[in-house]
Motif scaffolding. Structure first.
Motif, PDB file in Angstrom:
ATOM      1  N   THR A   1       4.601   2.990   4.330  1.00 35.41           N
ATOM      2  CA  THR A   1       3.561   2.278   3.915  1.00 35.41           C
ATOM      3  C   THR A   1       2.404   1.952   4.981  1.00 35.41           C
ATOM      4  OG1 THR A   1       4.712   0.048   4.536  1.00 35.41           O
ATOM      5  CG2 THR A   1       5.180   1.235   2.252  1.00 35.41           C
ATOM      6  N   SER A   2       1.338   1.534   4.386  1.00 41.33           N
ATOM      7  CA  SER A   2       0.052   1.177   5.242  1.00 41.33           C
ATOM      8  C   SER A   2      -0.317  -0.087   4.568  1.00 41.33           C
ATOM      9  CB  SER A   2      -0.949   2.420   5.305  1.00 41.33           C
ATOM     10  OG  SER A   2      -1.822   2.216   6.069  1.00 41.33           O
ATOM     11  N   SER A   3      -1.265  -0.527   5.363  1.00 39.05           N
ATOM     12  CA  SER A   3      -2.024  -1.750   4.962  1.00 39.05           C
ATOM     13  C   SER A   3      -3.453  -1.550   5.288  1.00 39.05           C
ATOM     14  CB  SER A   3      -1.243  -3.073   5.375  1.00 39.05           C
ATOM     15  OG  SER A   3      -1.199  -3.164   6.812  1.00 39.05           O
ATOM     16  N   MET A   4      -4.301  -2.411   4.740  1.00 35.74           N
ATOM     17  CA  MET A   4      -5.473  -2.562   5.098  1.00 35.74           C
ATOM     18  C   MET A   4      -6.193  -3.841   5.249  1.00 35.74           C
ATOM     19  SD  MET A   4      -7.850  -1.080   2.013  1.00 35.74           S
ATOM     20  CE  MET A   4      -8.131  -2.180   0.521  1.00 35.74           C
ATOM     21  N   GLN A   5      -7.083  -4.052   6.280  1.00 33.87           N
ATOM     22  CA  GLN A   5      -7.783  -5.151   6.419  1.00 33.87           C
ATOM     23  C   GLN A   5      -9.221  -5.392   5.990  1.00 33.87           C
ATOM     24  OE1 GLN A   5      -7.587  -6.590  10.301  1.00 33.87           O
ATOM     25  NE2 GLN A   5      -7.783  -8.710   9.880  1.00 33.87           N
ATOM     26  N   LEU A   6      -9.702  -6.108   5.049  1.00 35.25           N
ATOM     27  CA  LEU A   6     -10.940  -6.157   4.690  1.00 35.25           C
ATOM     28  C   LEU A   6     -11.360  -7.390   4.491  1.00 35.25           C
ATOM     29  CD1 LEU A   6     -13.271  -4.492   3.081  1.00 35.25           C
ATOM     30  CD2 LEU A   6     -12.172  -5.148   1.089  1.00 35.25           C
ATOM     31  N   ASN A   7     -12.581  -7.968   5.377  1.00 33.21           N
ATOM     32  CA  ASN A   7     -12.943  -9.009   5.414  1.00 33.21           C
ATOM     33  C   ASN A   7     -11.999 -10.413   5.761  1.00 33.21           C
ATOM     34  OD1 ASN A   7     -15.602  -8.361   4.422  1.00 33.21           O
ATOM     35  ND2 ASN A   7     -15.146  -8.519   2.294  1.00 33.21           N
ATOM     36  N   GLY A   8     -11.111  -9.960   6.829  1.00 36.78           N
ATOM     37  CA  GLY A   8     -10.188 -10.776   7.159  1.00 36.78           C
ATOM     38  C   GLY A   8      -8.861 -11.117   6.388  1.00 36.78           C
ATOM     39  N   HIS A   9      -8.788 -10.490   5.396  1.00 36.62           N
ATOM     40  CA  HIS A   9      -7.766 -10.414   4.864  1.00 36.62           C
ATOM     41  C   HIS A   9      -6.763  -9.122   4.608  1.00 36.62           C
ATOM     42  CE1 HIS A   9      -8.752 -14.233   2.784  1.00 36.62           C
ATOM     43  NE2 HIS A   9     -10.104 -13.537   2.640  1.00 36.62           N
ATOM     44  N   THR A  10      -5.564  -9.186   4.914  1.00 37.07           N
ATOM     45  CA  THR A  10      -4.718  -7.924   4.844  1.00 37.07           C
ATOM     46  C   THR A  10      -4.183  -7.754   3.421  1.00 37.07           C
ATOM     47  OG1 THR A  10      -4.038  -8.540   7.158  1.00 37.07           O
ATOM     48  CG2 THR A  10      -2.667  -6.894   5.983  1.00 37.07           C
ATOM     49  N   TYR A  11      -4.353  -6.375   3.010  1.00 35.89           N
ATOM     50  CA  TYR A  11      -3.788  -6.078   1.664  1.00 35.89           C
ATOM     51  C   TYR A  11      -2.818  -4.871   1.972  1.00 35.89           C
ATOM     52  CZ  TYR A  11      -8.035  -8.270   0.148  1.00 35.89           C
ATOM     53  OH  TYR A  11      -9.018  -9.144  -0.310  1.00 35.89           O
ATOM     54  N   GLY A  12      -1.763  -4.879   1.276  1.00 39.47           N
ATOM     55  CA  GLY A  12      -0.576  -4.064   1.332  1.00 39.47           C
ATOM     56  C   GLY A  12       0.470  -4.660   1.161  1.00 39.47           C
ATOM     57  N   PRO A  13       1.850  -4.205   1.280  1.00 37.63           N
ATOM     58  CA  PRO A  13       1.861  -2.618   1.767  1.00 37.63           C
ATOM     59  C   PRO A  13       1.277  -1.610   0.619  1.00 37.63           C
ATOM     60  CG  PRO A  13       3.857  -3.232   1.056  1.00 37.63           C
ATOM     61  CD  PRO A  13       2.962  -4.515   0.966  1.00 37.63           C
ATOM     62  N   ILE A  14       0.822  -0.349   1.056  1.00 40.96           N
ATOM     63  CA  ILE A  14       0.306   0.549   0.101  1.00 40.96           C
ATOM     64  C   ILE A  14       1.227   1.711   0.571  1.00 40.96           C
ATOM     65  CG2 ILE A  14      -1.738   2.004  -0.438  1.00 40.96           C
ATOM     66  CD1 ILE A  14      -3.356  -0.444   0.979  1.00 40.96           C
ATOM     67  N   PRO A  15       1.671   2.213  -0.546  1.00 42.32           N
ATOM     68  CA  PRO A  15       2.841   3.460  -0.395  1.00 42.32           C
ATOM     69  C   PRO A  15       1.999   4.618   0.084  1.00 42.32           C
ATOM     70  CG  PRO A  15       2.730   2.674  -2.737  1.00 42.32           C
ATOM     71  CD  PRO A  15       1.784   1.858  -2.028  1.00 42.32           C
ATOM     72  N   ILE A  16       2.463   5.241   0.933  1.00 42.28           N
ATOM     73  CA  ILE A  16       1.915   6.663   1.290  1.00 42.28           C
ATOM     74  C   ILE A  16       2.569   7.711   0.672  1.00 42.28           C
ATOM     75  CG2 ILE A  16       1.251   8.203   3.311  1.00 42.28           C
ATOM     76  CD1 ILE A  16       0.982   5.687   4.702  1.00 42.28           C
ATOM     77  N   ARG A  17       2.142   8.627  -0.418  1.00 42.45           N
ATOM     78  CA  ARG A  17       2.765   9.533  -0.979  1.00 42.45           C
ATOM     79  C   ARG A  17       2.291  11.032  -0.595  1.00 42.45           C
ATOM     80  NH1 ARG A  17       2.198   5.842  -5.017  1.00 42.45           N
ATOM     81  NH2 ARG A  17       4.009   4.832  -5.641  1.00 42.45           N
ATOM     82  N   CYS A  18       1.157  10.793   0.207  1.00 41.71           N
ATOM     83  CA  CYS A  18       0.628  12.197   0.709  1.00 41.71           C
ATOM     84  C   CYS A  18       0.441  12.023   2.239  1.00 41.71           C
ATOM     85  CB  CYS A  18      -0.576  12.710   0.001  1.00 41.71           C
ATOM     86  SG  CYS A  18      -0.530  13.169  -1.767  1.00 41.71           S
ATOM     87  N   ALA A  19       0.320  13.149   2.926  1.00 40.19           N
ATOM     88  CA  ALA A  19       0.010  13.275   4.230  1.00 40.19           C
ATOM     89  C   ALA A  19       0.747  13.288   5.217  1.00 40.19           C
ATOM     90  CB  ALA A  19      -0.786  11.624   4.744  1.00 40.19           C
ATOM     91  N   ILE A  20       0.800  13.935   6.284  1.00 37.74           N
ATOM     92  CA  ILE A  20       1.670  14.299   7.409  1.00 37.74           C
ATOM     93  C   ILE A  20       0.889  13.635   8.757  1.00 37.74           C
ATOM     94  CG2 ILE A  20       2.977  15.964   6.269  1.00 37.74           C
ATOM     95  CD1 ILE A  20       1.522  17.925   8.032  1.00 37.74           C
TER      96      ILE A  20
END
Length: 143
Positions: A65-84
């Motif tokens: 998983t990954s997460s992202m930070q936008l305007n001081g707020h953390t969003y996630g976890p976001i599942p990663i289904r692609c990428a190595i």
């Protein structure tokens, strides 16, 4: 440099022999970020890679998983289904194995251009995520 030399040779040969040649250059943008895990595992199985190895890869990638930070707020976890992962020694090998079926298919379907004294015509040149395809007839474009 070999890839560039081959492209130059193909162009020079086509000009000298006055044969039609279209040079298509493909660059897979963010190539490692767009590899489907499901497709990767399937391709590895087709190449006879052991289930033990594929299972270990799955343990590395499945559930990532990954997460992202936008305007001081953390969003996630976001599942990663692609990428190595980039920068790992295994990454480029996995990328090449994933790309190999496309390269073989093009090699089989396109007649290519005979360059110099080479035994076989050349239809594609690949280096990392850059692929150059030699098309000698408009009939080859559907391939």
């Amino acid at each position: 440099m070999e890839a560039i030399a081959t492209v130059r040779e193909a162009i020079a040969f086509a000009v000298f022999k006055k044969v039609p040649l279209c040079v298509l250059s493909l660059d897979f943008k963010n190539a490692l970020d767009r590899i489907s895990h499901k497709y990767l595992y399937s391709t590895l199985r087709c190449y006879g890679i052991s289930d033990l190895f594929i299972d270990r890869l799955k343990k590395m990638y499945d559930g990532a998983t990954s997460s992202m930070q936008l305007n001081g707020h953390t969003y996630g976890p976001i599942p990663i289904r692609c990428a190595i992962w980039q920068g790992r020694p295994l990454s480029i090998v996995l990328y090449v194995l994933r790309l190999h079926p496309l390269l073989r298919m093009l090699e089989q379907r396109l007649p290519g251009i005979k360059i110099g004294r080479r035994a076989r015509p050349t239809s594609i040149v690949a280096y990392a995520d850059d692929i150059t395809i030699f098309v000698t007839s408009t009939d080859d474009f559907p391939s």
